[in-house]
Design an enzyme around this catalytic site. Structure first.
Site, PDB file in Angstrom:
ATOM      1  CE  LYS A  43      26.180  39.196 -13.946  1.00  0.00           C
ATOM      2  NZ  LYS A  43      25.701  38.171 -12.115  1.00  0.00           N
ATOM      3  CE  LYS A  90      20.944  40.701  -4.712  1.00  0.00           C
ATOM      4  NZ  LYS A  90      21.556  39.160  -5.087  1.00  0.00           N
ATOM      5  CE  LYS A 137      25.697  46.584  -7.042  1.00  0.00           C
ATOM      6  NZ  LYS A 137      25.469  44.612  -6.454  1.00  0.00           N
TER       7      LYS A 137
HETATM    8  P1  AMP Z   1      27.610  40.118  -9.054  1.00  0.00           P
HETATM    9  O1  AMP Z   1      27.123  40.218 -10.262  1.00  0.00           O
HETATM   10  O2  AMP Z   1      26.741  40.183  -7.918  1.00  0.00           O
HETATM   11  O3  AMP Z   1      27.748  38.714  -8.984  1.00  0.00           O
HETATM   12  O4  AMP Z   1      29.275  40.253  -8.741  1.00  0.00           O
HETATM   13  C1  AMP Z   1      30.104  39.525  -9.227  1.00  0.00           C
HETATM   14  C2  AMP Z   1      31.502  40.899  -8.567  1.00  0.00           C
HETATM   15  O5  AMP Z   1      32.025  41.448  -9.579  1.00  0.00           O
HETATM   16  C3  AMP Z   1      31.744  40.109  -7.302  1.00  0.00           C
HETATM   17  O6  AMP Z   1      32.738  40.979  -7.591  1.00  0.00           O
HETATM   18  C4  AMP Z   1      30.988  42.035  -7.196  1.00  0.00           C
HETATM   19  O7  AMP Z   1      32.080  42.329  -6.364  1.00  0.00           O
HETATM   20  C5  AMP Z   1      31.342  42.313  -8.900  1.00  0.00           C
HETATM   21  N1  AMP Z   1      30.653  44.106  -8.945  1.00  0.00           N
HETATM   22  C6  AMP Z   1      29.396  43.898  -8.634  1.00  0.00           C
HETATM   23  N2  AMP Z   1      29.315  45.111  -9.202  1.00  0.00           N
HETATM   24  C7  AMP Z   1      30.155  45.637  -9.280  1.00  0.00           C
HETATM   25  C8  AMP Z   1      30.088  47.634  -9.640  1.00  0.00           C
HETATM   26  N3  AMP Z   1      29.239  47.997 -10.218  1.00  0.00           N
HETATM   27  N4  AMP Z   1      31.555  47.622  -9.273  1.00  0.00           N
HETATM   28  C9  AMP Z   1      32.539  47.025  -8.990  1.00  0.00           C
HETATM   29  N5  AMP Z   1      32.572  45.544  -8.547  1.00  0.00           N
HETATM   30  C10 AMP Z   1      30.890  44.794  -9.074  1.00  0.00           C
END
Ligand code: AMP
Ligand code: TRP
Length: 326
Positions: free
Chosen positions: A196, A112, A193
């Protein structure tokens, strides 16, 4: 007493099927077995600049999506991180026992930071705040996607260091990964990966994407030059689609799609995703029809969890010798 579960999602963009399959889906599955707290981590979101108006709308939207995805607000507490001051306060106590070297090694921080012109101190402290979220509620289980594994190791290291310096205070939290879908990759680039913040209309499937859009994104997903599914030689694009398909529809096993032509496979996967999302989207529309409903849920979540937070904070402060009013 039931063991406690804690997890969180940043309200920093559109929630996508990676968030759903990696996190929300397992939250909904395990909530009845534990005392669960699910958090909208807005303090984490602002480690990178967020437009204030968009952020405040996203906080409520994310809460509505938790419920739409199956979190039952009667059974589980849904909270907003910034509404409970203990998160930030415990984070400070924990920063004081965390060596900077541990934070500099975090791979998400490095990735990041590389993209920012100026890197905020908050971005470096991000994993300490995450440790505080979990330890504040003495949670023993943390269901997340695989990308959070390193942060959770750090949370355990911080807890251990605090406990060894000041005496047994925090419960050690265990990482809980889903068996399928712990790491969903981008549809446009299966080596990245799904995230968002990634640009590109064909990268992620949003939980609120209409069926036509879902279909289009899957049809256009990057694959390889083979005509049909070969389980031994398939590339990462097809492997990712198979994971998405299986996570959405358990009958879509690898064996059941072996030999299928890519065009037909994509149609089947799109159907499975659309069928998974339909009830979530329907429920989301119902929930958001009443704007006061979400605020009620969040107020109740705060009322239920604040006493736990205050209790832990008092214990941690006392352990450190800080001043606690009697
Ligand atoms: P975040 O969008 O970073 O706030 O992630 C929220 C939750 O979604 C966390 O538990 C992450 O590990 C999970 N997560 C985010 N992106 C992925 C992805 N591409 N595959 C699986 N889990 C994800
Ligand atoms: N860092 C997590 C993510 O981006 C979100 C998060 C913040 C979290 N605090 C947490 C997840 C505590 C689990 C437990 O995915």
């Amino acid at each position: 007493m039931k063991a406690r579960v804690f997890s969180g999602v940043q309200p920093s963009g559109q929630l996508h099927i990676g968030n759903y399959l990696g996190a929300l889906k397992s939250w909904a599955e395990i909530q009845s077995r534990y005392e669960s707290i699910f958090c909208i981590v807005d303090l984490h979101a602002v480690t990178i600049y967020q437009n204030p108006e968009e952020l405040s709308a996203k906080i409520r939207e994310t809460a509505a999506l938790f419920i739409a995805a199956g979190i039952d607000p009667q059974q589980s507490s849904i909270i907003v991180q910034s509404s409970i001051s203990g998160h930030a306060e415990l984070a400070w106590l924990l920063t004081c026992v965390t060596p900077v070297g541990w934070l500099n090694r975090m791979t998400q921080y490095k990735a990041k930071a590389e993209k920012q012109e100026t890197v905020s101190d908050g971005l470096l402290q991000y994993p300490v705040l995450m440790a505080a979220d979990i330890l504040l509620y003495q949670a023993s289980i943390v269901p997340v996607g695989e990308d959070q594994s390193q942060h959770l190791e750090l949370a355990r290291d911080v807890a251990q260091r605090f406990n060894s310096l000041y005496g047994e205070t925090f419960v050690m939290p265990a990482t809980h990964l889903p068996t399928v879908g712990a790491r969903i990759m981008g549809l446009d680039d299966p080596t990245q990966k799904m995230s968002k913040s990634a640009p590109g209309a064909g990268h992620a499937i949003s939980l609120l994407d209409e069926p036509k859009i879902v279909q289009k994104k899957i049809v256009r997903a990057t694959t390889d030059s083979q005509p049909e599914v070969n389980l031994e030689t398939m590339g990462p694009g097809i492997a990712n689609l198979l994971t998405i398909g299986l996570a959405c529809d358990p009958s879509l096993t690898r064996e059941s799609v072996a030999g299928m032509r890519y065009g037909d496979l994509k149609k089947r996967i799109a159907e499975a995703v659309i069928a998974r999302l339909a009830p979530i989207q329907q429920r989301y529309r119902e929930i958001t029809a009443d704007p006061s409903y979400i605020d009620g849920v969040l107020r109740e979540g705060k009322a239920r969890t604040s006493p736990i937070a205050e209790d832990t904070l008092r214990t941690a402060k006392r352990a450190m010798g800080l001043y606690v009013l009697r």
